[in-house]
Design an enzyme around this catalytic site. Structure first.
Site, short mmCIF file in Angstrom:
data_model
loop_
_atom_site.label_atom_id
_atom_site.label_comp_id
_atom_site.label_asym_id
_atom_site.label_seq_id
_atom_site.Cartn_x
_atom_site.Cartn_y
_atom_site.Cartn_z
N ARG A 176 44.99 39.50 43.40
CA ARG A 176 44.56 38.26 42.68
C ARG A 176 45.55 36.91 42.87
NH1 ARG A 176 41.52 41.49 42.85
NH2 ARG A 176 40.19 42.53 41.38
N SER A 225 37.81 37.24 33.60
CA SER A 225 39.00 38.48 33.23
C SER A 225 40.27 37.51 32.87
CB SER A 225 39.07 39.39 34.55
OG SER A 225 37.87 40.06 34.61
N GLU A 295 45.43 36.47 34.45
CA GLU A 295 44.89 36.19 35.34
C GLU A 295 44.12 34.73 35.67
OE1 GLU A 295 40.80 38.25 37.80
OE2 GLU A 295 42.27 39.61 36.99
#
Length: 303
Positions: A176, A225, A295
């Site tokens: 990520r 998320s 995130e």
């Protein structure tokens, strides 16, 4: 981020595209919260963006924003320039096994183009609710795949105006994350698929869509998320085990459907959402000893 000097309109370089002062970001950010962009810039094309950034004073921050599906804009707004690429940057084409996409194209559009060309390997992009530019910047992933697995290269306009096409290996991908510097704007990307059976690709995309619908609060004001999955763990399981399902602060709530999603129940501020996320991190750390990492990108100035 640190506040930057406020700009007078004459301080902005010329642009063939559009410039809006004190522009609402909450109008399109998924959470529908947060302050204004000092300047919201929509360039006409790559050359326009390059020329503009070359002339923009180096101390003015630049933030590229797509559809804001994984973003908290703080209530004090975003100083400097927010770049949002218009629809003309959203074209998608396929030649042989290569899918070329403008950075404003949505993940589902890229996956659908690959499907129509009987290319497999890009189905996971059906589950990425953001733009290509955002997906490249954060090495977005879902359902066992990530951008790093299929990206050939990306064309980027750097903060100093340089236009460069970078191979995937040069982007510093990790979980990520990419190594793109602050202020760099992804303008296009090329993905490689593999020849596949169109019916099988369609079935996989349908499976992903059904799984998302069943497990995620897609019809709520959310930001995707919230936390990265720690090695060997699932963030949602850690949040659930810490007793945070349904937890509320102000108008923000941890989703009861999927505990790695935060919700704006209707009147949340960005401060509510961020505070709720920090409270979840505190409770998870106390319960499991694991420190969750955000995130969702958080940008702008706190009020």
């Amino acid at each position: 981020m640190n506040a930057a000097p406020r700009l007078a309109h004459p301080a902005l370089p010329p642009l063939r595209g559009s410039v809006a002062a004190h522009a609402s970001l909450a109008d399109f950010i998924w959470f529908r919260t947060g302050g204004e962009a000092e300047w919201l810039v929509r360039p006409a094309d790559v050359d326009d963006l390059s020329t503009f950034l070359t002339a923009l004073p180096a101390d003015v921050p630049v933030l590229p924003v797509g559809v804001g599906s994984n973003l908290i804009v703080r209530d004090g707004g975003v100083p400097g320039v927010v770049v949002r690429l218009p629809k003309r940057f959203a074209s998608v084409s396929v030649e042989s096994d290569v899918v070329t996409a403008g950075a404003a194209a949505m993940g589902i559009t890229v996956a659908s183009a690959a499907r129509d060309a009987s290319l497999a390997g890009l189905e996971f992009l059906r589950g990425i609710p953001g733009t290509v530019g955002g997906a490249v910047r954060m090495n977005a992933g879902a359902y066992g795949r990530e951008v790093a697995d299929c990206l050939i290269d990306a064309t980027v306009v750097h903060r100093d105006g340089r236009v460069e096409t970078l191979a995937a290996a040069a982007l510093g991908f990790s979980y990520r994350h990419s190594g793109l510097e602050d202020g760099a704007v992804v303008v296009s990307a090329r993905f490689r698929g593999v020849p596949g059976d169109k019916a099988a690709v369609t079935a996989e995309m349908d499976r992903i869509a059904a799984e998302r619908e069943a497990s995620q609060p897609l019809r709520s004001r959310t930001g995707g998320s919230t936390f990265k999955n720690p090695p060997g763990e699932k963030a949602w399981q850690l949040v659930d085990a810490a007793g945070c399902r349904g937890l509320k602060i102000g108008g923000a709530q941890v989703s009861e459907k999927h505990t790695n999603f935060l919700l704006n129940t209707g009147k949340a501020s960005s401060a509510d959402i961020e505070a709720l996320g920090e409270e979840v991190r505190t409770r998870v750390k106390a319960q499991s000893g694991i420190e969750l990492e955000w995130e969702i990108q958080r940008v702008g100035v706190k009020q």
